[in-house]
Design a protein around this motif. Structure first.
Motif, mmCIF file in Angstrom:
data_model
loop_
_atom_site.group_PDB
_atom_site.id
_atom_site.type_symbol
_atom_site.label_atom_id
_atom_site.label_comp_id
_atom_site.label_asym_id
_atom_site.label_seq_id
_atom_site.Cartn_x
_atom_site.Cartn_y
_atom_site.Cartn_z
ATOM 1 N N THR A 122 -20.656 0.141 -6.052
ATOM 2 C CA THR A 122 -20.329 -0.107 -4.642
ATOM 3 C C THR A 122 -20.070 -1.592 -4.357
ATOM 4 O OG1 THR A 122 -22.647 -0.318 -3.937
ATOM 5 C CG2 THR A 122 -21.675 1.903 -3.955
ATOM 6 N N GLU A 123 -20.162 -2.421 -5.389
ATOM 7 C CA GLU A 123 -19.756 -3.829 -5.331
ATOM 8 C C GLU A 123 -20.426 -4.583 -4.177
ATOM 9 O OE1 GLU A 123 -15.498 -3.623 -5.324
ATOM 10 O OE2 GLU A 123 -15.411 -3.135 -7.464
ATOM 11 N N GLY A 124 -21.726 -4.373 -4.050
ATOM 12 C CA GLY A 124 -22.507 -5.106 -3.052
ATOM 13 C C GLY A 124 -22.513 -4.495 -1.669
ATOM 14 N N GLN A 125 -21.744 -3.436 -1.467
ATOM 15 C CA GLN A 125 -21.685 -2.785 -0.167
ATOM 16 C C GLN A 125 -22.650 -1.595 -0.127
ATOM 17 O OE1 GLN A 125 -19.673 -4.126 2.332
ATOM 18 N NE2 GLN A 125 -19.478 -5.689 0.736
ATOM 19 N N VAL A 126 -23.214 -1.356 1.052
ATOM 20 C CA VAL A 126 -24.032 -0.161 1.268
ATOM 21 C C VAL A 126 -23.121 0.869 1.924
ATOM 22 C CG1 VAL A 126 -26.099 0.807 2.339
ATOM 23 C CG2 VAL A 126 -26.096 -1.571 1.541
ATOM 24 N N VAL A 127 -22.734 1.882 1.187
ATOM 25 C CA VAL A 127 -21.692 2.811 1.627
ATOM 26 C C VAL A 127 -22.312 4.071 2.216
ATOM 27 C CG1 VAL A 127 -20.144 1.892 -0.142
ATOM 28 C CG2 VAL A 127 -21.481 3.959 -0.626
ATOM 29 N N ASP A 128 -21.455 4.928 2.766
ATOM 30 C CA ASP A 128 -21.924 6.236 3.229
ATOM 31 C C ASP A 128 -21.130 7.336 2.524
ATOM 32 O OD1 ASP A 128 -19.455 6.431 4.505
ATOM 33 O OD2 ASP A 128 -20.261 6.049 6.514
ATOM 34 N N GLU A 129 -21.299 8.565 2.981
ATOM 35 C CA GLU A 129 -20.711 9.712 2.288
ATOM 36 C C GLU A 129 -19.181 9.708 2.288
ATOM 37 O OE1 GLU A 129 -24.861 10.934 3.480
ATOM 38 O OE2 GLU A 129 -23.222 9.833 4.431
ATOM 39 N N SER A 130 -18.567 8.906 3.124
ATOM 40 C CA SER A 130 -17.101 8.868 3.166
ATOM 41 C C SER A 130 -16.509 7.967 2.084
ATOM 42 C CB SER A 130 -16.627 8.383 4.538
ATOM 43 O OG SER A 130 -17.005 7.024 4.757
ATOM 44 N N HIS A 131 -17.346 7.248 1.369
ATOM 45 C CA HIS A 131 -16.858 6.289 0.371
ATOM 46 C C HIS A 131 -16.109 6.987 -0.755
ATOM 47 C CE1 HIS A 131 -16.765 2.569 -1.921
ATOM 48 N NE2 HIS A 131 -17.213 3.230 -2.978
#
Length: 325
Positions: A122-131
């Motif tokens: 995720t390259e430092g990002q906190v993502v959600d289910e849409s990623h």
């Protein structure tokens, strides 16, 4: 509820089976070797002998069931290329076989246990289910679980009434993953130096994941996916939390990544001795500067998912494994 379960002898699946039986559900489990499934038999589960390539056993296991939970997979990072065919067969072909059979049989409720790794780095990002995965894979496990996730989404598009759950980095009593190995090494005073301190993890206790899977079975919306996380941190953060819980000092040294890279040719010998996989090149690629971060807000809001804090989870794990904090 009458449930057909795959992966019931595994780290997560065994706890799912226990919780299903504890609340009175019937469990029929696919097992490769009934002789190694004594724990399932002891809790009253019905055993069906077969593996993920056995279409007849899968069909028999699903017959008359109200729900299917598919959790069987190979979880290993740092595997040699010789292990790739087996991993693909289990993770990708196996998922297509089980979920496809559920669609053909008209099973009314399906839960597929995917993983946060299906998002990739995720390259430092906190993502959600849409990623969406970048399709730049950091390990073969990452690749196969992404392909399996895509297969599940495709079958949902064809009418499969499936809920997908995506656990983070799962820990707890009996964990033999690289995370569990590092925890035990610290507890046993065998971790003089930290490896990959900046690897980003969403750490979640195994029992909370099992609770989340049952919540998804009962309350999840068909066609949706839910991250089952716990606490977003790093490898260093995990050891720091473990140090606070035990009153010990974390390692002062960090093993340079360059040193691990240079020792890659010795991985097949050094890995087993250190409690790590043999393919150091893949281990570095999947760990150095990589984050597996995703938020679980959706599961909390829609399912009532409520995982414990990391420090409490570590205390619970230590207590269960009879370590003295």
């Amino acid at each position: 509820m009458r449930v057909f379960l795959t992966g019931g002898t595994g780290f997560i699946g065994s706890e799912v089976a226990r919780r299903l039986r504890a609340r009175g559900d019937e469990v029929r489990a696919l097992v490769r070797s009934p002789g190694k499934a004594a724990a399932l038999r002891e809790i009253g589960a019905e055993l069906v002998e077969g593996d993920l390539t056995d279409s007849a056993a899968i069909a028999a296991g699903m017959h008359g069931r109200d729900a299917v939970i598919h959790g069987a997979a190979i979880y290993e990072v740092g595997v040699p290329a010789s292990r790739h065919p087996a991993m693909y067969q289990a993770n990708v072909d196996g998922t297509e076989a089980v979920l496809g059979a559920a669609l053909a049989a008209g099973v009314p409720r399906v839960v597929y246990i995917s993983t946060i790794n299906a998002f990739g780095n995720t390259e430092g990002q906190v993502v959600d289910e849409s990623h969406q995965h970048s399709e730049r894979y950091v390990s073969y496990y990452d690749e196969t679980k992404h392909l399996a996730h895509k297969a599940a989404r495709r079958l949902i598009g064809e009418g499969l009434p499936c809920v997908i759950v995506q656990p983070g980095a799962v820990y707890g009593p009996g964990d033999h993953s690289a995370v569990g190995t590092m925890m035990r090494q610290f507890l046993d005073h065998r971790l003089p130096a930290m490896m990959f301190p900046h690897t980003g993890l969403n750490l979640v206790h195994r029992d909370d994941v099992a609770d989340g899977i049952l919540l998804a079975l009962d309350r999840g919306r068909a066609g949706e996916q839910y991250v089952l996380g716990g606490e977003i941190t790093t490898m260093a953060g995990m050891i720091g939390a473990l140090a606070r819980v035990t009153g010990r000092r974390p390692p002062r040294l960090t093993m340079p990544t360059l040193m691990i890279r240079l020792s890659a040719p010795l991985g097949p010998l050094m890995g087993p001795a250190m409690g790590f996989p043999p393919n150091f090149r893949e281990l570095v690629k999947a760990s150095d500067g990589v984050t597996y971060w995703a938020r679980d807000d959706k599961a909390r809001a829609e399912l009532g998912y409520a995982p414990r804090a990391l420090e409490q989870g570590l205390r619970d794990t230590i207590a269960a494994e009879s370590h003295v904090a």
